[in-house]
Write a protein that holds these residues in place. Structure first.
Motif, short mmCIF file in Angstrom:
data_model
loop_
_atom_site.label_atom_id
_atom_site.label_comp_id
_atom_site.label_asym_id
_atom_site.label_seq_id
_atom_site.Cartn_x
_atom_site.Cartn_y
_atom_site.Cartn_z
N TRP A 14 0.86 -1.17 0.00
CA TRP A 14 0.00 0.00 0.00
C TRP A 14 0.90 1.23 0.00
O TRP A 14 2.03 1.18 0.51
CB TRP A 14 -0.89 0.01 1.24
N SER A 15 0.43 2.34 -0.52
CA SER A 15 1.27 3.54 -0.60
C SER A 15 1.74 4.02 0.78
O SER A 15 2.82 4.59 0.90
CB SER A 15 0.53 4.67 -1.32
N ASP A 16 0.95 3.77 1.82
CA ASP A 16 1.33 4.20 3.17
C ASP A 16 1.83 3.05 4.04
O ASP A 16 1.81 3.12 5.27
CB ASP A 16 0.16 4.90 3.85
N ALA A 17 2.31 2.00 3.41
CA ALA A 17 2.77 0.81 4.13
C ALA A 17 3.93 1.13 5.07
O ALA A 17 4.65 2.11 4.89
CB ALA A 17 3.19 -0.28 3.15
N VAL A 18 4.09 0.25 6.05
CA VAL A 18 5.18 0.37 7.03
C VAL A 18 5.97 -0.93 7.02
O VAL A 18 5.39 -2.02 7.01
CB VAL A 18 4.61 0.63 8.44
N VAL A 19 7.30 -0.80 7.02
CA VAL A 19 8.19 -1.96 7.11
C VAL A 19 9.11 -1.73 8.30
O VAL A 19 9.77 -0.69 8.40
CB VAL A 19 9.01 -2.17 5.82
N GLY A 28 5.91 4.32 4.11
CA GLY A 28 5.52 4.70 2.76
C GLY A 28 6.39 4.03 1.71
O GLY A 28 7.54 3.65 1.97
N VAL A 29 5.82 3.88 0.52
CA VAL A 29 6.52 3.14 -0.53
C VAL A 29 7.80 3.83 -0.98
O VAL A 29 8.75 3.16 -1.38
CB VAL A 29 5.62 2.82 -1.74
N GLU A 30 7.86 5.14 -0.92
CA GLU A 30 9.10 5.81 -1.34
C GLU A 30 10.25 5.50 -0.39
O GLU A 30 11.38 5.28 -0.83
CB GLU A 30 8.88 7.32 -1.51
N ALA A 31 9.98 5.45 0.91
CA ALA A 31 11.01 5.08 1.88
C ALA A 31 11.42 3.62 1.68
O ALA A 31 12.61 3.28 1.78
CB ALA A 31 10.51 5.31 3.30
N ILE A 32 10.45 2.76 1.39
CA ILE A 32 10.75 1.34 1.15
C ILE A 32 11.59 1.21 -0.11
O ILE A 32 12.61 0.50 -0.14
CB ILE A 32 9.44 0.52 1.05
N ARG A 33 11.21 1.92 -1.17
CA ARG A 33 11.96 1.89 -2.44
C ARG A 33 13.39 2.37 -2.22
O ARG A 33 14.34 1.74 -2.68
CB ARG A 33 11.28 2.76 -3.48
N GLU A 34 13.55 3.47 -1.52
CA GLU A 34 14.88 4.02 -1.28
C GLU A 34 15.76 3.03 -0.52
O GLU A 34 16.90 2.78 -0.89
CB GLU A 34 14.80 5.33 -0.50
#
Length: 137
Positions: A35-40, A50-56
């Protein structure tokens, strides 16, 4: 109404797609499973929101698979602990193995605590919390 079997099959497919994409360095395909606001949450690093932090994070060279020494996330023993037509919680065991040029060996033994949400017929990750059980540098 969505059956337990349908939910289980869908979340298992997402878990497997994630492992393959991660092991092959296909960060875009992996991030598309969130999801766009996902947390890992990964022990030892800041929580990724968020997906941008996950992608980075997963695009960093240190986190990219090494073609000369491939890796595989082997995910098993997935248990759906709670579910509905739109949400599910799943706990899975994972062993990451690496090839050192001569043999495969365990590198990480962990457990995933995942939360999924249904979106347009796909079950995407809302939250993944890794719990390391064993780590072999």
């Amino acid at each position: 109404m969505t059956s337990f079997a349908e939910v289980y099959a869908a979340v298992e497919a997402t878990i497997a797609e994630h492992a393959h994409a991660q092991d092959e360095g296909r960060v875009g395909d992996m991030v598309a499973l969130y999801w766009s606001d996902a947390v890992v949450e990964i022990p030892g690093i800041a929580t990724l929101k968020g997906v941008e932090a996950i992608r980075e994070a997963f695009s960093r060279p240190a986190w990219q698979p090494d073609p000369a020494n491939p890796q595989r996330h082997v995910v098993a023993n997935s248990v759906v602990t709670d579910w509905s037509d739109r949400e599910a919680k799943v706990t899975s065991d994972v062993v990451m193995v690496k090839f050192d040029g001569a043999a495969w060996a365990p590198a990480i033994v962990a457990r995933y605590h995942d939360e999924f949400g249904e979106s347009g017929g796909r079950w995407l990750l809302r939250r993944r919390a890794d719990e390391y059980v064993g780590y072999h540098p």
